[in-house]
Structure formats: structure tokens, C-alpha cells
Design a protein around this motif. Structure first.
Motif, PDB file in Angstrom:
ATOM      1  N   ILE A   1       0.898  -1.303  -0.095  1.00 47.14           N
ATOM      2  CA  ILE A   1       0.018  -0.057   0.027  1.00 47.14           C
ATOM      3  C   ILE A   1       0.803   1.311  -0.111  1.00 47.14           C
ATOM      4  O   ILE A   1       0.559   2.144  -0.565  1.00 47.14           O
ATOM      5  N   ASP A   2       2.064   1.230   0.928  1.00 44.75           N
ATOM      6  CA  ASP A   2       2.938   2.587   0.686  1.00 44.75           C
ATOM      7  C   ASP A   2       3.504   2.609  -0.591  1.00 44.75           C
ATOM      8  O   ASP A   2       3.476   3.779  -0.957  1.00 44.75           O
ATOM      9  N   VAL A   3       3.850   1.532  -1.443  1.00 42.66           N
ATOM     10  CA  VAL A   3       4.537   1.742  -2.804  1.00 42.66           C
ATOM     11  C   VAL A   3       3.390   2.383  -3.600  1.00 42.66           C
ATOM     12  O   VAL A   3       3.579   3.235  -4.418  1.00 42.66           O
ATOM     13  N   LEU A   4       2.129   1.537  -3.595  1.00 45.32           N
ATOM     14  CA  LEU A   4       1.123   2.235  -4.304  1.00 45.32           C
ATOM     15  C   LEU A   4       0.738   3.718  -4.082  1.00 45.32           C
ATOM     16  O   LEU A   4       0.402   4.460  -5.148  1.00 45.32           O
ATOM     17  N   LEU A   5       0.673   4.034  -2.872  1.00 45.29           N
ATOM     18  CA  LEU A   5       0.324   5.409  -2.532  1.00 45.29           C
ATOM     19  C   LEU A   5       1.343   6.388  -3.018  1.00 45.29           C
ATOM     20  O   LEU A   5       1.249   7.570  -3.562  1.00 45.29           O
ATOM     21  N   VAL A   6       2.614   6.105  -2.950  1.00 44.16           N
ATOM     22  CA  VAL A   6       3.717   7.023  -3.416  1.00 44.16           C
ATOM     23  C   VAL A   6       3.734   7.127  -5.112  1.00 44.16           C
ATOM     24  O   VAL A   6       3.748   8.006  -5.546  1.00 44.16           O
ATOM     25  N   LEU A   7       3.483   5.809  -5.647  1.00 45.25           N
ATOM     26  CA  LEU A   7       3.326   5.984  -7.301  1.00 45.25           C
ATOM     27  C   LEU A   7       2.085   6.821  -7.544  1.00 45.25           C
ATOM     28  O   LEU A   7       2.162   7.467  -8.508  1.00 45.25           O
ATOM     29  N   LEU A   8       0.970   6.691  -6.705  1.00 37.19           N
ATOM     30  CA  LEU A   8      -0.154   7.572  -7.009  1.00 37.19           C
ATOM     31  C   LEU A   8       0.111   8.841  -6.911  1.00 37.19           C
ATOM     32  O   LEU A   8      -0.245   9.635  -7.985  1.00 37.19           O
ATOM     33  N   ILE A   9       0.876   9.586  -5.918  1.00 36.42           N
ATOM     34  CA  ILE A   9       1.394  10.776  -5.959  1.00 36.42           C
ATOM     35  C   ILE A   9       2.314  11.197  -6.952  1.00 36.42           C
ATOM     36  O   ILE A   9       1.993  12.191  -7.535  1.00 36.42           O
ATOM     37  N   ILE A  10       3.257  10.437  -7.153  1.00 32.44           N
ATOM     38  CA  ILE A  10       4.125  10.751  -8.313  1.00 32.44           C
ATOM     39  C   ILE A  10       3.335  10.895  -9.555  1.00 32.44           C
ATOM     40  O   ILE A  10       3.521  11.910 -10.639  1.00 32.44           O
ATOM     41  N   PHE A  11       2.404   9.839 -10.000  1.00 35.63           N
ATOM     42  CA  PHE A  11       1.687  10.129 -11.368  1.00 35.63           C
ATOM     43  C   PHE A  11       0.716  11.268 -11.199  1.00 35.63           C
ATOM     44  O   PHE A  11       0.533  12.072 -12.145  1.00 35.63           O
ATOM     45  N   MET A  12       0.254  11.828  -9.927  1.00 31.73           N
ATOM     46  CA  MET A  12      -0.496  12.860  -9.887  1.00 31.73           C
ATOM     47  C   MET A  12       0.430  14.134 -10.085  1.00 31.73           C
ATOM     48  O   MET A  12      -0.115  15.005 -10.379  1.00 31.73           O
ATOM     49  N   ILE A  13       1.403  14.088  -9.897  1.00 33.48           N
ATOM     50  CA  ILE A  13       2.199  15.315  -9.896  1.00 33.48           C
ATOM     51  C   ILE A  13       2.904  15.301 -11.426  1.00 33.48           C
ATOM     52  O   ILE A  13       2.946  16.573 -11.815  1.00 33.48           O
ATOM     53  N   ILE A  14       3.276  14.472 -12.060  1.00 27.83           N
ATOM     54  CA  ILE A  14       3.680  14.193 -13.473  1.00 27.83           C
ATOM     55  C   ILE A  14       2.460  14.503 -14.467  1.00 27.83           C
ATOM     56  O   ILE A  14       2.595  15.088 -15.560  1.00 27.83           O
ATOM     57  N   THR A  15       1.340  14.154 -14.234  1.00 26.80           N
ATOM     58  CA  THR A  15       0.400  14.115 -15.319  1.00 26.80           C
ATOM     59  C   THR A  15       0.162  15.562 -15.594  1.00 26.80           C
ATOM     60  O   THR A  15      -0.175  15.931 -16.968  1.00 26.80           O
TER      61      THR A  15
END
Length: 149
Positions: A12-26
Motif C-alpha cells: 500500500i505504501d508503494v502504491l500510494l507513492v506511485l499514485l502521488i508521483i503520477f498525480m504530480i507528473i500528469t
């Protein structure tokens, strides 16, 4: 007997970090393609080169070369391809050279062809004409944009 348990917290921690990264990059990704639209042609009395070849497409999808007409169509461009090959062969024999600044003083046979088609013609049809003209050995191939009504 102890049953093994899966610890999902790191997942869940890894998925949350990936979600935040994708939200910033988009929002940073470019969302549009910029293209320069051609301007209206300026008729300044410039003369057309006598070696200029113009393949015209009419509203009935028939092909023509300069002022001549052929039995070629967009779907069967063999007649125009054969005629362009003959013209390029004659230019090679007659040494009809173009002034190409990129050639470093080496003579280059003039093989420039322009394609003139109506605005109502779909992109795929124009691409087929470009492919046919290129298969005849033409290089470069340009699109003429004046008087396309």
C-alpha cells in the motif's frame, strides 16, 4: 499451527507513492501539438521553375501532371508513376541539374514534385498520392496550398 499472513502495508505504501508521483507528473506532460499553419501565398511576380512538376488531384480523384491529364486515379496511380520515372530518366540523360545548396557543389538531378489536392480530399488519399510519387523516385515531395478550393 501458525498460518502465514501477507503483510500488505509495504504494498500500500508503494502504491500510494506511485499514485502521488503520477498525480504530480500528469499536469506536466504536454497536451497539445503545435504546428505552423501556412500563410496566404504572396504573388510577388516570382516565376515558377520550368523544371517544376505538379501532380494535381481533382474532385473525382483523378491525377494529372502539370497541364496534362492521365488515366491514373488515387487508387491506381501507375500511369503517373511511369510518367514521372520517364521524366526523371530524361533529366538524368539531359543533365537537368538543380541548385541544391546542401549538395556541396555536386550536381543533383531535379526531382522535386509538388502535390496539389482539394481541401475536401481526405488525408489517406493524399498520403497514397505522396507514396506513389515517392515510389517514382521524386525527392523532395511538397504540398501546394494555394487555390485548393
Amino acid at each position: 499451527m501458525n498460518r502465514p499472513e501477507i503483510n500488505v502495508t509495504p504494498l500500500i505504501d508503494v502504491l500510494l507513492v506511485l499514485l502521488i508521483i503520477f498525480m504530480i507528473i500528469t499536469p506536466i506532460k504536454p497536451t497539445q501539438v503545435e504546428a505552423k499553419a501556412p500563410r496566404e501565398p504572396i504573388n510577388d511576380g516570382a516565376q515558377t521553375s520550368p523544371l517544376a512538376l505538379v501532380v494535381t488531384v481533382d474532385h473525382e480523384r483523378k491525377l494529372g501532371l502539370n497541364t496534362g491529364t492521365f488515366s491514373a486515379t488515387i487508387d491506381e496511380p501507375d500511369a503517373i508513376v511511369t510518367r514521372l520515372k520517364e521524366i526523371f530518366l530524361q533529366r538524368t540523360i539531359n543533365r537537368a541539374f538543380a541548385s541544391d545548396p546542401k549538395a556541396n557543389g555536386n550536381p543533383v538531378i531535379e526531382k522535386t514534385v509538388f502535390i496539389k489536392a482539394p481541401k475536401s480530399l481526405d488525408y489517406g488519399s493524399v498520403a497514397r498520392v505522396v507514396d506513389a510519387v515517392k515510389s517514382s523516385g521524386a525527392n523532395p515531395v511538397g504540398l501546394q496550398l494555394d487555390g485548393l478550393d
